[in-house]
Write an enzyme that holds these catalytic residues in place. Sequence first.
Site, PDB file in Angstrom:
ATOM      1  N   TRP A 157       0.896  -1.161   0.000  1.00  0.00           N
ATOM      2  CA  TRP A 157       0.000   0.000   0.000  1.00  0.00           C
ATOM      3  C   TRP A 157       0.931   1.206   0.000  1.00  0.00           C
ATOM      4  O   TRP A 157       1.650   1.425   0.979  1.00  0.00           O
ATOM      5  CB  TRP A 157      -0.874  -0.015   1.254  1.00  0.00           C
ATOM      6  CG  TRP A 157      -1.724   1.207   1.423  1.00  0.00           C
ATOM      7  CD1 TRP A 157      -1.284   2.500   1.570  1.00  0.00           C
ATOM      8  CD2 TRP A 157      -3.151   1.274   1.456  1.00  0.00           C
ATOM      9  NE1 TRP A 157      -2.346   3.352   1.693  1.00  0.00           N
ATOM     10  CE2 TRP A 157      -3.507   2.634   1.628  1.00  0.00           C
ATOM     11  CE3 TRP A 157      -4.168   0.317   1.367  1.00  0.00           C
ATOM     12  CZ2 TRP A 157      -4.822   3.061   1.721  1.00  0.00           C
ATOM     13  CZ3 TRP A 157      -5.483   0.748   1.463  1.00  0.00           C
ATOM     14  CH2 TRP A 157      -5.803   2.095   1.628  1.00  0.00           C
ATOM     15  N   TYR A 183       1.339   5.344   7.277  1.00  0.00           N
ATOM     16  CA  TYR A 183       2.047   4.498   6.306  1.00  0.00           C
ATOM     17  C   TYR A 183       3.330   3.937   6.937  1.00  0.00           C
ATOM     18  O   TYR A 183       3.627   2.740   6.834  1.00  0.00           O
ATOM     19  CB  TYR A 183       2.364   5.334   5.062  1.00  0.00           C
ATOM     20  CG  TYR A 183       3.369   4.743   4.111  1.00  0.00           C
ATOM     21  CD1 TYR A 183       3.019   3.731   3.221  1.00  0.00           C
ATOM     22  CD2 TYR A 183       4.688   5.225   4.080  1.00  0.00           C
ATOM     23  CE1 TYR A 183       3.944   3.209   2.332  1.00  0.00           C
ATOM     24  CE2 TYR A 183       5.622   4.710   3.199  1.00  0.00           C
ATOM     25  CZ  TYR A 183       5.251   3.708   2.324  1.00  0.00           C
ATOM     26  OH  TYR A 183       6.174   3.191   1.451  1.00  0.00           O
TER      27      TYR A 183
HETATM   28  N1  LIG Z   1       7.824   5.219  -4.262  1.00  0.00           N
HETATM   29  C1  LIG Z   1       8.560   5.640  -3.244  1.00  0.00           C
HETATM   30  O1  LIG Z   1       9.027   6.782  -3.194  1.00  0.00           O
HETATM   31  C2  LIG Z   1       8.918   4.687  -2.121  1.00  0.00           C
HETATM   32  C3  LIG Z   1       9.630   5.202  -1.028  1.00  0.00           C
HETATM   33  C4  LIG Z   1       9.963   4.334   0.010  1.00  0.00           C
HETATM   34  C5  LIG Z   1       9.605   3.007  -0.057  1.00  0.00           C
HETATM   35  N2  LIG Z   1       8.901   2.533  -1.112  1.00  0.00           N
HETATM   36  C6  LIG Z   1       8.539   1.116  -1.123  1.00  0.00           C
HETATM   37  O2  LIG Z   1       8.991   0.549  -2.344  1.00  0.00           O
HETATM   38  C7  LIG Z   1       8.161  -0.550  -2.685  1.00  0.00           C
HETATM   39  C8  LIG Z   1       7.718  -0.431  -4.140  1.00  0.00           C
HETATM   40  O3  LIG Z   1       6.960   0.756  -4.279  1.00  0.00           O
HETATM   41  P1  LIG Z   1       6.608   1.382  -5.694  1.00  0.00           P
HETATM   42  O4  LIG Z   1       7.122   2.774  -5.680  1.00  0.00           O
HETATM   43  O5  LIG Z   1       6.983   0.466  -6.789  1.00  0.00           O
HETATM   44  O6  LIG Z   1       5.020   1.463  -5.527  1.00  0.00           O
HETATM   45  P2  LIG Z   1       3.844   1.106  -6.536  1.00  0.00           P
HETATM   46  O7  LIG Z   1       4.198   1.533  -7.917  1.00  0.00           O
HETATM   47  O8  LIG Z   1       2.611   1.663  -5.893  1.00  0.00           O
HETATM   48  O9  LIG Z   1       3.810  -0.470  -6.504  1.00  0.00           O
HETATM   49  C9  LIG Z   1       3.190  -1.203  -5.488  1.00  0.00           C
HETATM   50  C10 LIG Z   1       2.473  -2.344  -6.144  1.00  0.00           C
HETATM   51  O10 LIG Z   1       1.876  -3.148  -5.124  1.00  0.00           O
HETATM   52  C11 LIG Z   1       0.602  -3.546  -5.594  1.00  0.00           C
HETATM   53  N3  LIG Z   1      -0.266  -3.938  -4.503  1.00  0.00           N
HETATM   54  C12 LIG Z   1      -0.974  -3.160  -3.649  1.00  0.00           C
HETATM   55  N4  LIG Z   1      -1.678  -3.927  -2.798  1.00  0.00           N
HETATM   56  C13 LIG Z   1      -1.424  -5.218  -3.130  1.00  0.00           C
HETATM   57  C14 LIG Z   1      -1.858  -6.466  -2.640  1.00  0.00           C
HETATM   58  N5  LIG Z   1      -2.738  -6.547  -1.629  1.00  0.00           N
HETATM   59  N6  LIG Z   1      -1.389  -7.590  -3.213  1.00  0.00           N
HETATM   60  C15 LIG Z   1      -0.521  -7.519  -4.259  1.00  0.00           C
HETATM   61  N7  LIG Z   1      -0.073  -6.376  -4.778  1.00  0.00           N
HETATM   62  C16 LIG Z   1      -0.516  -5.235  -4.208  1.00  0.00           C
HETATM   63  C17 LIG Z   1       0.081  -2.347  -6.337  1.00  0.00           C
HETATM   64  O11 LIG Z   1      -0.961  -2.729  -7.213  1.00  0.00           O
HETATM   65  P3  LIG Z   1      -2.121  -1.658  -7.580  1.00  0.00           P
HETATM   66  O12 LIG Z   1      -1.419  -0.506  -8.246  1.00  0.00           O
HETATM   67  O13 LIG Z   1      -3.015  -2.432  -8.462  1.00  0.00           O
HETATM   68  O14 LIG Z   1      -2.727  -1.254  -6.266  1.00  0.00           O
HETATM   69  C18 LIG Z   1       1.350  -1.891  -7.078  1.00  0.00           C
HETATM   70  O15 LIG Z   1       1.474  -2.550  -8.312  1.00  0.00           O
HETATM   71  C19 LIG Z   1       7.017  -0.548  -1.664  1.00  0.00           C
HETATM   72  O16 LIG Z   1       7.331  -1.472  -0.648  1.00  0.00           O
HETATM   73  C20 LIG Z   1       7.060   0.840  -1.077  1.00  0.00           C
HETATM   74  O17 LIG Z   1       6.550   0.871   0.237  1.00  0.00           O
HETATM   75  C21 LIG Z   1       8.549   3.344  -2.156  1.00  0.00           C
END
Ligand SMILES: NC(=O)c1ccc[n+]([C@@H]2O[C@H](COP(=O)([O-])OP(=O)(O)OC[C@H]3O[C@@H](n4cnc5c(N)ncnc54)[C@H](OP(=O)(O)O)[C@@H]3O)[C@@H](O)[C@H]2O)c1
Length: 303
Positions: A66, A130
């Site tokens: 999330w 979060y």
């Molecule tokens: N982006 C940042 O700046 C940032 C910073 C710090 C840490 N992170 C961490 O990095 C990781 C990757 O993030 P990201 O930037 O790639 O985010 P993202 O693009 O939002 O990717 C997260 C993915 O998880 C999927 N998802 C959500 N709920 C799910 C569930 N119940 N079962 C299976 N899949 C689910 C989402 O699908 P839907 O789109 O269909 O909901 C999305 O494809 C995460 O752990 C995040 O907390 C990101």
Amino acid sequence: MSTDSWAGRWLVTGAGGMLGQDVLTVLERARIEAVGLRRADLDITDPAAVRAAVEGVTVVVNCAAWTDVDGAETAEEAATAVNGAAVRVLAEACAAAHVRLIHVSTDYVLPGDATEPYREDAETGPVNAYGRSKLVGEQAVTELLPQDGYVVRTAWLYGEHGPNFVATMLKLAAQRDTLDVVDDQHGQPTWSYALARHLVELGRAALKGWAMGGIYHGTASGRTTWMGLAREAYRLSGLDPERIRPTGSDAFVRPAVRPAFSVLAHDNWEAAGLEPLADWRAQLAEAITRPAFADLLRPSATR
Ligand SMILES: NC(=O)c1ccc[n+]([C@@H]2O[C@H](COP(=O)([O-])OP(=O)(O)OC[C@H]3O[C@@H](n4cnc5c(N)ncnc54)[C@H](OP(=O)(O)O)[C@@H]3O)[C@@H](O)[C@H]2O)c1
């Protein structure tokens, strides 16, 4: 194309997300057999499906989360179901099946009020919902998989496959002469593809027995502010960096509090035989040549 069979078969969850897509690309280029499951293929809150998915794999890279930071403020339970409870089930399943788990976490588990980079063993203390939800997931991985669990905290991610700050700044260049950007939050802008390369290296090191389970900081080296990042993106793109003007966080009040200081130390990579991620400027210089960014510039490049 033949694959590196010694690495076995990897599973990437959240494979449709910004980071998940890059991890799959890196695995393909590394010729490691991998299955990428998007949310529609595997909802990580479904315990039976999670247990079935980890059977027969060597490494799971959990990119599912999330990630709606502001939305979590009014839906903490739902956010924790994905970022906390589901990660516990995933960790249990990996422990039972002797699978290494690389779990992606966040700087938001930290309080963000330090003045020196946070070490991997620094005391946690999230300042928003979060961050609390992600801390529950971290704790499950380190508790249930002390040897085979790898928590990789990242921050300030930008990449080709999702909405992100760098793309927004470049798009706005065509619409606005100047932009006010926050200059009082400090962090380490991290290219998702560079992180993906590191996650795969970590998984390889884990399989070879070089990398110990624990917490790793998967952020770029160096540090800057959002304004510094925007200016560097403009400079690298041939735009005038002075079009970006400094402002304070109080000008952009949002539902979730953001930590003011998100600079992380990178001590644990060395023990795993790996370098920390490169400096944020070097990462940005490489990323910005990719079509997903370079194409955003075409109408505004001459301003
Ligand atoms: N982006 C940042 O700046 C940032 C910073 C710090 C840490 N992170 C961490 O990095 C990781 C990757 O993030 P990201 O930037 O790639 O985010 P993202 O693009 O939002 O990717 C997260 C993915 O998880 C999927 N998802 C959500 N709920 C799910 C569930 N119940 N079962 C299976 N899949 C689910 C989402 O699908 P839907 O789109 O269909 O909901 C999305 O494809 C995460 O752990 C995040 O907390 C990101």
